[in-house]
Structures are given as C-alpha cells and as structure tokens.
Design a protein around this motif. Structure first.
Motif, PDB file in Angstrom:
ATOM      1  N   PRO A 272      -2.560   3.103   5.675  1.00  7.25           N
ATOM      2  CA  PRO A 272      -3.535   2.013   5.842  1.00  7.25           C
ATOM      3  C   PRO A 272      -2.952   0.694   5.359  1.00  7.25           C
ATOM      4  O   PRO A 272      -2.042   0.659   4.533  1.00  7.25           O
ATOM      5  N   TYR A 273      -3.494  -0.387   5.886  1.00  4.43           N
ATOM      6  CA  TYR A 273      -3.135  -1.703   5.364  1.00  4.43           C
ATOM      7  C   TYR A 273      -3.645  -1.821   3.931  1.00  4.43           C
ATOM      8  O   TYR A 273      -4.622  -1.176   3.559  1.00  4.43           O
ATOM      9  N   HIS A 274      -3.049  -2.690   3.160  1.00  2.56           N
ATOM     10  CA  HIS A 274      -3.555  -3.111   1.850  1.00  2.56           C
ATOM     11  C   HIS A 274      -3.705  -1.972   0.845  1.00  2.56           C
ATOM     12  O   HIS A 274      -4.700  -1.896   0.118  1.00  2.56           O
ATOM     13  N   MET A 275      -2.722  -1.076   0.791  1.00  3.27           N
ATOM     14  CA  MET A 275      -2.817   0.072  -0.123  1.00  3.27           C
ATOM     15  C   MET A 275      -2.988  -0.361  -1.577  1.00  3.27           C
ATOM     16  O   MET A 275      -3.733   0.270  -2.330  1.00  3.27           O
ATOM     17  N   GLU A 276      -2.331  -1.430  -1.988  1.00  2.56           N
ATOM     18  CA  GLU A 276      -2.468  -1.888  -3.372  1.00  2.56           C
ATOM     19  C   GLU A 276      -3.921  -2.261  -3.672  1.00  2.56           C
ATOM     20  O   GLU A 276      -4.469  -1.898  -4.710  1.00  2.56           O
ATOM     21  N   ALA A 277      -4.553  -2.971  -2.753  1.00  3.20           N
ATOM     22  CA  ALA A 277      -5.958  -3.343  -2.942  1.00  3.20           C
ATOM     23  C   ALA A 277      -6.858  -2.108  -2.940  1.00  3.20           C
ATOM     24  O   ALA A 277      -7.825  -2.040  -3.707  1.00  3.20           O
ATOM     25  N   ILE A 278      -6.548  -1.128  -2.098  1.00  6.74           N
ATOM     26  CA  ILE A 278      -7.329   0.115  -2.079  1.00  6.74           C
ATOM     27  C   ILE A 278      -7.275   0.782  -3.450  1.00  6.74           C
ATOM     28  O   ILE A 278      -8.296   1.184  -4.009  1.00  6.74           O
ATOM     29  N   TYR A 279      -6.090   0.892  -4.014  1.00 13.37           N
ATOM     30  CA  TYR A 279      -5.953   1.526  -5.331  1.00 13.37           C
ATOM     31  C   TYR A 279      -6.647   0.703  -6.422  1.00 13.37           C
ATOM     32  O   TYR A 279      -7.227   1.266  -7.340  1.00 13.37           O
ATOM     33  N   ASP A 280      -6.632  -0.616  -6.301  1.00 10.54           N
ATOM     34  CA  ASP A 280      -7.360  -1.460  -7.253  1.00 10.54           C
ATOM     35  C   ASP A 280      -8.858  -1.178  -7.183  1.00 10.54           C
ATOM     36  O   ASP A 280      -9.534  -1.070  -8.207  1.00 10.54           O
ATOM     37  N   HIS A 281      -9.385  -1.044  -5.971  1.00 10.55           N
ATOM     38  CA  HIS A 281     -10.816  -0.753  -5.800  1.00 10.55           C
ATOM     39  C   HIS A 281     -11.163   0.644  -6.315  1.00 10.55           C
ATOM     40  O   HIS A 281     -12.213   0.843  -6.932  1.00 10.55           O
ATOM     41  N   LEU A 282     -10.291   1.603  -6.069  1.00 10.76           N
ATOM     42  CA  LEU A 282     -10.528   2.961  -6.576  1.00 10.76           C
ATOM     43  C   LEU A 282     -10.560   2.961  -8.103  1.00 10.76           C
ATOM     44  O   LEU A 282     -11.381   3.647  -8.710  1.00 10.76           O
ATOM     45  N   ALA A 283      -9.696   2.172  -8.710  1.00 10.22           N
ATOM     46  CA  ALA A 283      -9.648   2.105 -10.175  1.00 10.22           C
ATOM     47  C   ALA A 283     -10.887   1.443 -10.755  1.00 10.22           C
ATOM     48  O   ALA A 283     -11.249   1.705 -11.906  1.00 10.22           O
ATOM     49  N   ALA A 284     -11.570   0.623  -9.975  1.00 10.63           N
ATOM     50  CA  ALA A 284     -12.747  -0.095 -10.462  1.00 10.63           C
ATOM     51  C   ALA A 284     -14.071   0.550 -10.028  1.00 10.63           C
ATOM     52  O   ALA A 284     -15.137   0.124 -10.472  1.00 10.63           O
ATOM     53  N   ALA A 285     -14.007   1.575  -9.196  1.00  6.17           N
ATOM     54  CA  ALA A 285     -15.218   2.161  -8.626  1.00  6.17           C
ATOM     55  C   ALA A 285     -16.025   2.946  -9.659  1.00  6.17           C
ATOM     56  O   ALA A 285     -15.465   3.650 -10.493  1.00  6.17           O
ATOM     57  N   GLU A 286     -17.334   2.798  -9.581  1.00  8.41           N
ATOM     58  CA  GLU A 286     -18.242   3.624 -10.379  1.00  8.41           C
ATOM     59  C   GLU A 286     -18.645   4.864  -9.592  1.00  8.41           C
ATOM     60  O   GLU A 286     -18.930   5.911 -10.167  1.00  8.41           O
ATOM     61  N   ILE A 287     -18.712   4.726  -8.272  1.00  8.69           N
ATOM     62  CA  ILE A 287     -19.051   5.815  -7.367  1.00  8.69           C
ATOM     63  C   ILE A 287     -18.042   5.818  -6.235  1.00  8.69           C
ATOM     64  O   ILE A 287     -17.700   4.770  -5.691  1.00  8.69           O
ATOM     65  N   PHE A 288     -17.582   7.002  -5.874  1.00  3.59           N
ATOM     66  CA  PHE A 288     -16.697   7.164  -4.720  1.00  3.59           C
ATOM     67  C   PHE A 288     -17.316   8.216  -3.817  1.00  3.59           C
ATOM     68  O   PHE A 288     -17.605   9.324  -4.262  1.00  3.59           O
ATOM     69  N   ALA A 289     -17.558   7.867  -2.561  1.00  2.84           N
ATOM     70  CA  ALA A 289     -18.112   8.808  -1.598  1.00  2.84           C
ATOM     71  C   ALA A 289     -17.149   8.998  -0.438  1.00  2.84           C
ATOM     72  O   ALA A 289     -16.617   8.029   0.099  1.00  2.84           O
ATOM     73  N   ALA A 290     -16.927  10.247  -0.075  1.00  2.00           N
ATOM     74  CA  ALA A 290     -16.165  10.584   1.122  1.00  2.00           C
ATOM     75  C   ALA A 290     -17.147  11.181   2.112  1.00  2.00           C
ATOM     76  O   ALA A 290     -17.863  12.123   1.788  1.00  2.00           O
ATOM     77  N   ILE A 291     -17.182  10.627   3.303  1.00  2.00           N
ATOM     78  CA  ILE A 291     -18.147  11.049   4.310  1.00  2.00           C
ATOM     79  C   ILE A 291     -17.393  11.553   5.536  1.00  2.00           C
ATOM     80  O   ILE A 291     -16.625  10.811   6.146  1.00  2.00           O
ATOM     81  N   GLY A 292     -17.592  12.816   5.859  1.00  2.00           N
ATOM     82  CA  GLY A 292     -16.977  13.386   7.056  1.00  2.00           C
ATOM     83  C   GLY A 292     -15.470  13.468   6.984  1.00  2.00           C
ATOM     84  O   GLY A 292     -14.778  12.945   7.830  1.00  2.00           O
ATOM     85  N   THR A 293     -14.943  14.150   5.982  1.00  2.00           N
ATOM     86  CA  THR A 293     -13.499  14.244   5.811  1.00  2.00           C
ATOM     87  C   THR A 293     -13.027  15.692   5.840  1.00  2.00           C
ATOM     88  O   THR A 293     -13.747  16.592   5.422  1.00  2.00           O
TER      89      THR A 293
END
Length: 114
Positions: free
Chosen positions: A35-56
């Motif tokens: 995916p594009y912007h992997m660094e930003a994705i990891y930053d968001h994952l590190a800051a998330a209070e809730i993580f939802a995976a839908i249909g994986t």
C-alpha cells in the motif's frame, strides 16, 4: 506511475492519459503489492484505540499483520467477518456474520451512551 481521477468503470487495455500505453488499471492494492504511505499506516496503528478488520482472510501481508501492530500499541481489536480469519487468534474480539449486519450493529454499540 501516473495517477488520475479514473472513471467509475474501466476496461482492460484502457490507455493511460499521460503516455497512452494500454496499461491503465484501478488504483487499488492487489496481491503482492505494498500500500501507499506505509509509514503513515504504522503511525496510525500505533495511535489507534480501536482497530477493526472487516471482511478479511488474514492471509495477505502486510495488512494481515496490522492487527498485531495495533495490539502491541494497546488498541482493542475486533474482527467482523463471515468466518474466522487466519489471524483470528490475534484479535481481542470476533463477531461473525455479514458485514451489512455486523458493522452497523457494532458501530451502534460503540456509539451507545454508557
């Protein structure tokens, strides 16, 4: 490498508006691509209070490992799926059923006054 606002429907072999080569494709992540912007994705994952995976399936990386990153950062994780994914044991919570029913019910629960 050119990106543009594409039409809602594309055909195989549609030309690129920049080079006219028959190589246009939707700007989505396909198997084996990053995916594009992997660094930003990891930053968001590190800051998330809730993580939802839908249909994986939980079998396509790097996305299949996002739950592990979120857990390591302290997020509550939930899988909303038709059936348990390959990484179901990494989630705190699993809810099975069609997304059209499971997602609205889960969001309503999240937004309910406590």
């Amino acid at each position: 490498g050119h990106r543009w606002p594409a039409p809602l429907e594309m055909r195989v072999g549609e030309p690129c508006p920049r080079c006219a080569g028959p190589t246009a494709r939707p700007d989505v992540v396909w198997f084996g691509e990053m995916p594009y912007h992997m660094e930003a994705i990891y930053d968001h994952l590190a800051a998330a209070e809730i993580f939802a995976a839908i249909g994986t399936s939980g079998q396509v990386y790097p996305a299949a490992a996002f739950v592990q990153e979120a857990v390591a950062a302290g997020a509550h994780t939930v899988e909303l799926n038709l059936e348990p994914s390959a990484v179901v044991s990494d989630f705190h919570e699993t809810r099975l059923g069609p997304a059209s029913r499971m997602v609205p019910a889960w969001v309503e629960e999240l937004l309910a006054p406590r």
